[in-house]
Design an enzyme around this catalytic site. Sequence first.
Site, PDB file in Angstrom:
ATOM      1  N   SER A  22       0.839  -1.197   0.000  1.00 45.01           N
ATOM      2  CA  SER A  22       0.000   0.000   0.000  1.00 45.01           C
ATOM      3  C   SER A  22       0.880   1.255   0.000  1.00 45.01           C
ATOM      4  O   SER A  22       1.611   1.478  -0.964  1.00 45.01           O
ATOM      5  CB  SER A  22      -0.961  -0.025   1.198  1.00 45.01           C
ATOM      6  OG  SER A  22      -1.958   0.952   1.058  1.00 45.01           O
ATOM      7  N   ASP A  44      -9.148  -4.578  -6.102  1.00 42.43           N
ATOM      8  CA  ASP A  44      -8.726  -3.679  -5.021  1.00 42.43           C
ATOM      9  C   ASP A  44      -9.570  -2.399  -5.071  1.00 42.43           C
ATOM     10  O   ASP A  44      -9.504  -1.644  -6.032  1.00 42.43           O
ATOM     11  CB  ASP A  44      -7.239  -3.349  -5.206  1.00 42.43           C
ATOM     12  CG  ASP A  44      -6.648  -2.616  -4.007  1.00 42.43           C
ATOM     13  OD1 ASP A  44      -7.413  -1.967  -3.270  1.00 42.43           O
ATOM     14  OD2 ASP A  44      -5.424  -2.688  -3.820  1.00 42.43           O
ATOM     15  N   HIS A  84      -7.663  -5.189  -1.381  1.00 40.58           N
ATOM     16  CA  HIS A  84      -6.414  -4.462  -1.169  1.00 40.58           C
ATOM     17  C   HIS A  84      -5.333  -5.320  -0.512  1.00 40.58           C
ATOM     18  O   HIS A  84      -4.155  -5.156  -0.782  1.00 40.58           O
ATOM     19  CB  HIS A  84      -6.677  -3.218  -0.328  1.00 40.58           C
ATOM     20  CG  HIS A  84      -5.489  -2.315  -0.200  1.00 40.58           C
ATOM     21  ND1 HIS A  84      -4.732  -1.924  -1.292  1.00 40.58           N
ATOM     22  CD2 HIS A  84      -4.903  -1.736   0.878  1.00 40.58           C
ATOM     23  CE1 HIS A  84      -3.752  -1.133  -0.889  1.00 40.58           C
ATOM     24  NE2 HIS A  84      -3.831  -1.013   0.413  1.00 40.58           N
TER      25      HIS A  84
END
Length: 766
Positions: A631, A706, A738
């Site tokens: 991320s 995602d 995600h």
Amino acid sequence: AALATERVSETENAEKVAHSRNRLKEIKMNLKIKIFLVLCVFALSTPLKMMAQDKQFTLHDLIPGGKTYSRFVPENRSGLQWAGDMYIYVEKNSVIGAKPKHYPEIRVSRSGLNQALQAAGLDSVARMPAFSVPYKGQQILAFTHKQHRIHYDMQERKVVADYQLDKAGSNYEFCPANSYLAFTDGNNIKILSPDNQTRIVTRETMDGVVCGQAVHQREFGINKGLFWSPKGSALAFYRMDESMVTDYPIVNIDARCAKAEPQKYPMAGMKSHEVTVGVYNLSNGETVWLQTGTPKEKYLTNIAWSPDEKSIYIAELNRDQNEMHLVRYSALTGEKEADLFTEKNDRYVEPQHPVLFLPNDPEKFIWQSQRDGYNHLYLYDTSGKLLKQLTKGDWIVMNVLGFDPKGENLFITSTQPHPLSSFSYGTPLNINGWRLDMKKGETHLISGGTGLQGVHNLSISPDGKYAIDNYSAPDIPRKIEIVQTKNRKTVETLLTAKNPYEGYALPEIEVGTIKAADGVTDLNYRLVKPVGLDESKKYPAIIYVYGGPHAQLITGDFMNGGRGWDIYMAQRGYVMLTVDSRGSANRGFEFESVIHRNLGVNEMADQMKGVEYLKSLPYVDADRIGVHGWSYGGFMTTNLILTHPDVFKVGVAGGPVIDWSNYEIMYGERYMDRPQDNPEGYKNANLKLKAGNLKGHLLQIHGDIDPVVVWQHSLGFLKACVDADTYPDYFVYPRHEHNVTGKDRPHLYEKITRYFDDYLKNTNKE
């Protein structure tokens, strides 16, 4: 005669050969016996623990979702919570409970629960379900089983409520004051009464209008969309109009012909959704809308009811997120009653918690704010007048746990240092529980334990006299104690967990500080050394990075927050380093907000200080340094390997943000402003423009559905690399969002591990 002599000779020779063979067998047998005896003596003289150190971990042992992962998690007390004046937990298909200073006993057995369920005409349970305690101070348990929400009275030993849940229902919100259950059905809201009568609250039919769900991408502490009034006479709720927001294509490949399942995803600088707040009155079935006015593109956060149910308090934030107004509205008419106070900041204001009223004085409330640089508590009256700052110092109030019944003491957890503790001031690794005397303004430690170290999670009893303290420390996997809040005296120890890694070869973990790139700020680091470290050898090193806000990786809990993958890689001969650079959480506003408008700049400079530290270690191979993150950490990983291609030989970036103009409005504009207002900042952080710098091996990983960092980020990066004639590697996890969670997570880390083994470890340098 000659023939006879020859035969005698053959016989003698045969006897000699046989004798020799027997002698050889005897010698071999004696040798085996001697070897066996030597091994026995060695085994008896060698500590068993030393012999067990040869045991090796697998990824299934250390990664969540692994087949054997549950064996390597510190033991806990399942369902531990307060039920009235008792603490309860589930053990061996029974609910165990006791008052503090009393012996724990079985309060609910599975057979007893099933008898009560059968008596109520309900299906029995195969094992004890997960419980909650819906009524503070009462010994009633709530659980869901086969589309029924069931309330079971432990004292009466019978089912006292049975809610027949709608199969299409979700986002359930229970009201203890009236025993009603609000929930969402699609994009609308319904309410279920204790006698299973359903009433409809909203009847929205327009596409893009959603009621009763969390809004603003769950930022600003928002995690729900339904808010019962204290006495249960009304229900406040969010209504979000997303019809003006662009549809983002998500593709479902499970269908024979893949189909589009678009979702609303407002990107930075683009049109945002519009939110209003409704108040549904149970007595007349009418809804009043709060007159929040214009501009419509603003954030309505931290909804709170006044104790008398006449008013609703909302923290209203402008779209630029640099000005917040605490506003009071009439819950009866929807009119604005007062703009109580304003907070401004040149970078951003980020309200995270609603107002908290004093139980003994409904004219006063507590507000949490970072206005002095650290998250602290402020006491206000309902006219908006600041009465006093309740907490102060270079430390963070982490959580507010609640008041005692009279409101004389407020219980909190914080990073406040204690004079007897051994950690350095200003570098908070430890979180403790405290009792704040509301009159004197003094804080008193209530955490259990003797070392004043670790991360403590506390739950306060309804009478405020006791706390369940569930904590761990670097060398304590878990300990659970019942402590007195008056003097932090431990009255019971419910659990002292064994080290689940005992008997395995473990790495040495070192925690310390290095200077940030500014030459002043201390940064915490965690160094996990290879198992069986030989300082005469050279080892490859990997930096695990996040680097962004709302995250702290080096902590004071078990193994200082070291992850299972860190341990696994140390077992395979890697040095693992993590640095909480500027931009990370729990060090104050200045520390975290230094990233504003220039994401990746200061954080990356601090990570390079971590590289300098690695290179100073004699056993680190400076030519074999890698980096991995997910991320924001995926953004950092990609940025580091592109900005410093001669330093990082291998990188694995998961779910990476590549171009912040493709990220959502709330988070993106808070830290970067709008693209049209900060074109230089967005350009500097656009990693597609650096694609030509790639020299080493970079693997990017993404889930194809995602909804947070949309797939467009990594796909756009691949296109930029093709255009620039550079060659990254790529892997997609179909039908994952995600984070790759569940049973596929060990596969993810096997993939990551193999990549580092192939390109960082196996270079014949060890």
